[in-house]
Design an enzyme around this catalytic site. Structure first.
Site, PDB file in Angstrom:
ATOM      1  N   ASN A  25       6.912  -1.316  -6.667  1.00 41.06           N
ATOM      2  CA  ASN A  25       7.107  -2.725  -6.300  1.00 41.06           C
ATOM      3  C   ASN A  25       6.450  -3.563  -7.388  1.00 41.06           C
ATOM      4  OD1 ASN A  25       7.132  -5.259  -5.177  1.00 41.06           O
ATOM      5  ND2 ASN A  25       5.747  -4.768  -3.481  1.00 41.06           N
TER       6      ASN A  25
ATOM      7  N   LYS B 251       6.488  -6.633  -7.794  1.00 40.34           N
ATOM      8  CA  LYS B 251       6.056  -7.952  -7.292  1.00 40.34           C
ATOM      9  C   LYS B 251       6.473  -9.062  -8.266  1.00 40.34           C
ATOM     10  CE  LYS B 251       2.367  -5.750  -4.765  1.00 40.34           C
ATOM     11  NZ  LYS B 251       1.093  -5.877  -4.104  1.00 40.34           N
TER      12      LYS B 251
ATOM     13  N   HIS C 190       7.262  -6.657   3.788  1.00 38.32           N
ATOM     14  CA  HIS C 190       6.016  -6.393   3.044  1.00 38.32           C
ATOM     15  C   HIS C 190       4.920  -7.301   3.603  1.00 38.32           C
ATOM     16  CE1 HIS C 190       3.095  -6.207  -0.192  1.00 38.32           C
ATOM     17  NE2 HIS C 190       3.682  -5.080  -0.564  1.00 38.32           N
TER      18      HIS C 190
ATOM     19  N   GLU D 194       2.724  -8.982   2.241  1.00 43.25           N
ATOM     20  CA  GLU D 194       2.582 -10.283   1.558  1.00 43.25           C
ATOM     21  C   GLU D 194       3.614 -11.269   2.089  1.00 43.25           C
ATOM     22  OE1 GLU D 194       2.686  -8.774  -2.466  1.00 43.25           O
ATOM     23  OE2 GLU D 194       0.742  -7.811  -2.125  1.00 43.25           O
TER      24      GLU D 194
ATOM     25  N   GLU E 162       1.658   0.702   5.109  1.00 46.47           N
ATOM     26  CA  GLU E 162       0.820   0.059   4.099  1.00 46.47           C
ATOM     27  C   GLU E 162      -0.313  -0.704   4.785  1.00 46.47           C
ATOM     28  OE1 GLU E 162       2.935  -0.525   0.145  1.00 46.47           O
ATOM     29  OE2 GLU E 162       3.377  -2.271   1.341  1.00 46.47           O
TER      30      GLU E 162
ATOM     31  N   GLY F  72      -3.690  -3.536  -3.142  1.00 44.20           N
ATOM     32  CA  GLY F  72      -4.235  -4.276  -4.274  1.00 44.20           C
ATOM     33  C   GLY F  72      -5.755  -4.363  -4.265  1.00 44.20           C
TER      34      GLY F  72
ATOM     35  N   SER G  15      -2.970   0.967  -2.957  1.00 43.68           N
ATOM     36  CA  SER G  15      -3.835   1.463  -4.031  1.00 43.68           C
ATOM     37  C   SER G  15      -3.597   2.932  -4.373  1.00 43.68           C
ATOM     38  CB  SER G  15      -5.308   1.192  -3.701  1.00 43.68           C
ATOM     39  OG  SER G  15      -5.539  -0.204  -3.625  1.00 43.68           O
TER      40      SER G  15
HETATM   41  C1  PEP Z   1       2.233  -2.850  -2.377  1.00 41.59           C
HETATM   42  O1  PEP Z   1       2.190  -4.013  -2.703  1.00 41.59           O
HETATM   43  O2  PEP Z   1       3.175  -2.446  -1.706  1.00 41.59           O
HETATM   44  C2  PEP Z   1       1.142  -1.976  -2.796  1.00 41.59           C
HETATM   45  C3  PEP Z   1       1.030  -0.817  -2.232  1.00 41.59           C
HETATM   46  O3  PEP Z   1       0.295  -2.460  -3.772  1.00 41.59           O
HETATM   47  P1  PEP Z   1      -0.893  -1.647  -4.504  1.00 41.59           P
HETATM   48  O4  PEP Z   1      -0.342  -0.302  -4.880  1.00 41.59           O
HETATM   49  O5  PEP Z   1      -1.224  -2.474  -5.701  1.00 41.59           O
HETATM   50  O6  PEP Z   1      -2.004  -1.539  -3.532  1.00 41.59           O
END
Ligand code: PEP
Length: 255
Positions: A13, A15, A99, A101, A171, A177, A216
């Protein structure tokens, strides 16, 4: 041992990062590193404006193309939105919906996410439904309640059969992040919960449903997460912007 029908999937992703040059460079590096040539399926989800360019670069299909979101409505007066039909037309095979976000920053409700899930499927693409609890929810032992509520909203809206061609991504918001990853055991516990909920409705669909972990994931923790029995790959944010990292994570899923 995971059933063969659950081919591991690693989705990047990207973003809201990078200009056209950055996107072209990253896609080119992934191709030159042979990402997508192994047992796992590899997918990248660039920003909407880079889909055409990246789609051309990935035309051989070795690395699949996906989008980060889609509008729940079909067409018309929805300024700034992108229709699922438009994404299908560009060659997207997957679309991320719900997601955290989108839920937290843009106020997307479970009901809206369910409509987006439907829109993606109507246009022949595979939705990647994201679910996950915040830190406060985990700390008050509400993880199962939150994750199942988010999942049930989509099952109720689309029916269990829709999950035969869908992917779920667990997630935990506190891991996205932040550099703080769920332990493999924490991830497995929630993945098993998700699979169990689907199994209550349809055991066959549950056995074939891919449940990804996101939060992460890095080259150095991917293999242990992917080794868990109900973890079928990952949804990768930050680490998907570095070709070496993403290639190593896909290699971990290749087994
Ligand atoms: C995500 O945004 O779906 C995600 C898992 O981000 P990160 O790997 O940076 O934690």
């Amino acid at each position: 041992m995971k059933p063969a029908m659950r081919r591991p999937l690693v989705a990047g992703n990207w973003k809201m990062n990078g200009n056209r040059g950055d996107a072209a460079r990253l896609a080119g590096e992934l191709l030159s590193r042979n990402v997508g040539a192994g047992a796992a399926e590899a997918l990248v989800c660039p920003p909407f404006v880079h889909l055409v360019d990246v789609g051309r670069q990935l035309a051989d299909g070795r690395i699949a193309l996906g989008a980060q979101d889609a509008c729940a409505d079909e067409a018309g007066a929805h300024t700034g939105e992108v229709a699922a039909a438009m994404l299908a037309d560009l060659g997207c095979r997957f679309v991320i919906v719900g997601h955290s976000e989108r839920r937290a920053i843009y106020g997307e409700s479970d009901a809206l996410v369910a409509r987006k899930f439907d829109a993606v499927r109507r246009h022949g693409m595979i939705p990647i439904l994201c679910v996950g609890e915040s830190l406060a929810e985990r700390e008050r032992n509400a993880t199962a309640e939150v994750v199942l509520r988010q999942l049930d909203a989509v099952v109720a809206g689309s029916g269990i059969a829709a999950f035969a061609t869908a992917v779920v991504a667990y997630e935990p918001v506190w891991a996205i992040g932040t550099g703080r990853t769920a332990t493999p055991e924490q991830a497995q516990e929630v993945h098993a919960l998700i699979r169990g909920r689907i199994a209550e409705k349809d055991a066959t669909i549950s056995a074939s449903l891919r449940v990804l972990y996101g939060g992460s994931v890095k080259a150095d923790n991917a293999a242990l997460l992917f080794a868990m029995p109900d973890v079928d790959g990952g949804l990768i944010g930050g680490a998907s912007l570095k070709s070496t990292e993403f290639a190593a994570i896909v290699a971990a899923a290749d087994g």
